[in-house]
Design a protein around this motif. Structure first.
Motif, PDB file in Angstrom:
ATOM      1  N   UNK A  56       0.882  -1.337  -0.014  1.00 49.19           N
ATOM      2  CA  UNK A  56      -0.093   0.084   0.024  1.00 49.19           C
ATOM      3  C   UNK A  56       0.923   1.241  -0.029  1.00 49.19           C
ATOM      4  N   UNK A  57       0.264   2.365  -0.555  1.00 46.49           N
ATOM      5  CA  UNK A  57       0.827   3.630  -0.434  1.00 46.49           C
ATOM      6  C   UNK A  57       0.289   4.179   0.586  1.00 46.49           C
ATOM      7  N   UNK A  58       1.157   5.162   1.314  1.00 41.76           N
ATOM      8  CA  UNK A  58       0.887   5.948   2.513  1.00 41.76           C
ATOM      9  C   UNK A  58       0.714   7.464   2.121  1.00 41.76           C
ATOM     10  N   UNK A  59      -0.418   7.809   1.444  1.00 42.80           N
ATOM     11  CA  UNK A  59      -0.281   9.125   0.923  1.00 42.80           C
ATOM     12  C   UNK A  59      -0.267  10.207   1.990  1.00 42.80           C
ATOM     13  N   UNK A  60      -0.500   9.931   3.448  1.00 45.85           N
ATOM     14  CA  UNK A  60      -0.642  10.872   4.555  1.00 45.85           C
ATOM     15  C   UNK A  60       1.015  11.264   4.722  1.00 45.85           C
ATOM     16  N   UNK A  61       1.928  10.351   4.389  1.00 42.65           N
ATOM     17  CA  UNK A  61       3.313  10.667   4.616  1.00 42.65           C
ATOM     18  C   UNK A  61       4.007  11.241   3.234  1.00 42.65           C
ATOM     19  N   UNK A  62       3.311  11.527   2.182  1.00 45.06           N
ATOM     20  CA  UNK A  62       3.655  12.135   0.744  1.00 45.06           C
ATOM     21  C   UNK A  62       3.945  13.502   0.911  1.00 45.06           C
ATOM     22  N   UNK A  63       5.076  14.101   0.310  1.00 43.29           N
ATOM     23  CA  UNK A  63       5.018  15.437   0.220  1.00 43.29           C
ATOM     24  C   UNK A  63       5.837  15.671  -1.137  1.00 43.29           C
ATOM     25  N   UNK A  64       5.412  17.022  -1.619  1.00 44.86           N
ATOM     26  CA  UNK A  64       6.261  17.493  -2.749  1.00 44.86           C
ATOM     27  C   UNK A  64       7.619  17.304  -2.747  1.00 44.86           C
ATOM     28  N   UNK A  65       8.414  16.877  -3.618  1.00 47.46           N
ATOM     29  CA  UNK A  65       9.828  17.075  -3.537  1.00 47.46           C
ATOM     30  C   UNK A  65      10.421  18.319  -4.016  1.00 47.46           C
ATOM     31  N   UNK A  66      11.308  18.783  -3.294  1.00 42.71           N
ATOM     32  CA  UNK A  66      11.921  20.291  -3.637  1.00 42.71           C
ATOM     33  C   UNK A  66      12.884  19.989  -4.827  1.00 42.71           C
ATOM     34  N   UNK A  67      12.931  21.415  -5.334  1.00 46.91           N
ATOM     35  CA  UNK A  67      13.814  21.368  -6.528  1.00 46.91           C
ATOM     36  C   UNK A  67      15.328  21.038  -6.127  1.00 46.91           C
ATOM     37  N   UNK A  68      15.948  21.412  -4.876  1.00 46.29           N
ATOM     38  CA  UNK A  68      17.235  21.165  -4.294  1.00 46.29           C
ATOM     39  C   UNK A  68      17.199  19.543  -4.289  1.00 46.29           C
ATOM     40  N   UNK A  69      16.149  18.933  -3.573  1.00 47.68           N
ATOM     41  CA  UNK A  69      16.471  17.307  -3.414  1.00 47.68           C
ATOM     42  C   UNK A  69      16.510  16.601  -4.763  1.00 47.68           C
ATOM     43  N   UNK A  70      16.065  17.476  -5.904  1.00 48.20           N
ATOM     44  CA  UNK A  70      16.103  16.757  -7.007  1.00 48.20           C
ATOM     45  C   UNK A  70      17.173  17.447  -8.044  1.00 48.20           C
ATOM     46  N   UNK A  71      18.381  17.853  -7.438  1.00 46.04           N
ATOM     47  CA  UNK A  71      19.305  18.497  -8.118  1.00 46.04           C
ATOM     48  C   UNK A  71      18.971  19.835  -9.231  1.00 46.04           C
ATOM     49  N   UNK A  72      17.833  20.277  -8.975  1.00 48.36           N
ATOM     50  CA  UNK A  72      17.350  21.495  -9.812  1.00 48.36           C
ATOM     51  C   UNK A  72      16.533  21.140 -10.873  1.00 48.36           C
ATOM     52  N   UNK A  73      16.351  19.589 -11.361  1.00 48.44           N
ATOM     53  CA  UNK A  73      15.588  19.376 -12.173  1.00 48.44           C
ATOM     54  C   UNK A  73      14.022  19.184 -11.781  1.00 48.44           C
ATOM     55  N   UNK A  74      13.106  19.162 -12.813  1.00 47.93           N
ATOM     56  CA  UNK A  74      11.650  19.580 -12.588  1.00 47.93           C
ATOM     57  C   UNK A  74      11.082  18.764 -11.650  1.00 47.93           C
ATOM     58  N   UNK A  75      10.395  19.091 -10.685  1.00 45.05           N
ATOM     59  CA  UNK A  75       9.373  18.549  -9.848  1.00 45.05           C
ATOM     60  C   UNK A  75       8.013  18.565 -10.125  1.00 45.05           C
ATOM     61  N   UNK A  76       7.660  19.632 -11.102  1.00 44.10           N
ATOM     62  CA  UNK A  76       6.313  20.013 -11.275  1.00 44.10           C
ATOM     63  C   UNK A  76       6.242  20.288 -13.018  1.00 44.10           C
ATOM     64  N   UNK A  77       5.442  19.822 -13.692  1.00 43.43           N
ATOM     65  CA  UNK A  77       5.472  19.745 -15.084  1.00 43.43           C
ATOM     66  C   UNK A  77       3.908  19.802 -15.409  1.00 43.43           C
ATOM     67  N   UNK A  78       3.473  20.820 -16.396  1.00 44.32           N
ATOM     68  CA  UNK A  78       2.262  20.921 -16.870  1.00 44.32           C
ATOM     69  C   UNK A  78       2.361  20.499 -18.366  1.00 44.32           C
ATOM     70  N   UNK A  79       1.288  19.563 -18.677  1.00 43.55           N
ATOM     71  CA  UNK A  79       1.089  18.952 -20.048  1.00 43.55           C
ATOM     72  C   UNK A  79      -0.143  19.216 -20.595  1.00 43.55           C
ATOM     73  N   UNK A  80      -0.199  19.502 -21.817  1.00 43.78           N
ATOM     74  CA  UNK A  80      -1.702  19.439 -22.569  1.00 43.78           C
ATOM     75  C   UNK A  80      -2.208  18.145 -22.941  1.00 43.78           C
ATOM     76  N   UNK A  81      -3.189  17.958 -23.251  1.00 46.05           N
ATOM     77  CA  UNK A  81      -4.086  16.785 -23.572  1.00 46.05           C
ATOM     78  C   UNK A  81      -3.271  15.762 -24.415  1.00 46.05           C
ATOM     79  N   UNK A  82      -2.316  16.340 -25.236  1.00 43.68           N
ATOM     80  CA  UNK A  82      -1.672  15.358 -26.099  1.00 43.68           C
ATOM     81  C   UNK A  82      -0.248  14.851 -25.662  1.00 43.68           C
ATOM     82  N   UNK A  83      -0.194  15.430 -24.299  1.00 45.53           N
ATOM     83  CA  UNK A  83       1.139  14.733 -23.481  1.00 45.53           C
ATOM     84  C   UNK A  83       2.062  15.523 -23.577  1.00 45.53           C
ATOM     85  N   UNK A  84       1.992  16.941 -24.422  1.00 45.38           N
ATOM     86  CA  UNK A  84       3.229  17.726 -24.818  1.00 45.38           C
ATOM     87  C   UNK A  84       3.641  18.480 -23.501  1.00 45.38           C
TER      88      UNK A  84
END
Length: 95
Positions: A56-84
């Motif tokens: 099982x996943x424990x969503x109550x213990x989930x938190x967004x990853x910071x940019x610093x924890x991801x070495x500055x790479x994207x942690x949030x991305x917006x896509x259109x309906x064509x997955x672009x």
């Protein structure tokens, strides 16, 4: 006026729980068996004494990853309906 569909992906840090049983003569022996696995992922252990149960996943213990924890790479991305990819928050430009 027209409506356009988009979606957002967010990279998160989360915990998952894997239930399992260990066949042993006593609780102490079962604990010894578990410790012998050196905290490896039980889902990859091959041992006749191990039986995997539900995961099982424990969503109550989930938190967004910071940019610093991801070495500055994207942690949030917006896509259109064509997955672009339309936009992301990468510090490195478009990932």
């Amino acid at each position: 006026m027209k409506k356009f569909n988009f979606y957002q992906d967010t990279k998160v840090i989360t915990w998952e729980r894997d239930h399992f049983t260990v066949e042993a003569e006593s609780y102490e022996e079962a604990v010894s068996i578990v410790r012998s696995w050196n905290c490896k992922d039980v889902t990859g252990i091959i041992d006749d004494r191990l039986t995997l149960g539900e995961s099982e996943s424990l969503p109550e213990y989930s938190e967004p990853m910071s940019l610093e924890d991801n070495d500055g790479y994207a942690t949030r991305e917006i896509f259109n309906d064509d997955n672009d990819s339309i936009l992301n928050n990468s510090l490195h430009g478009k990932d």
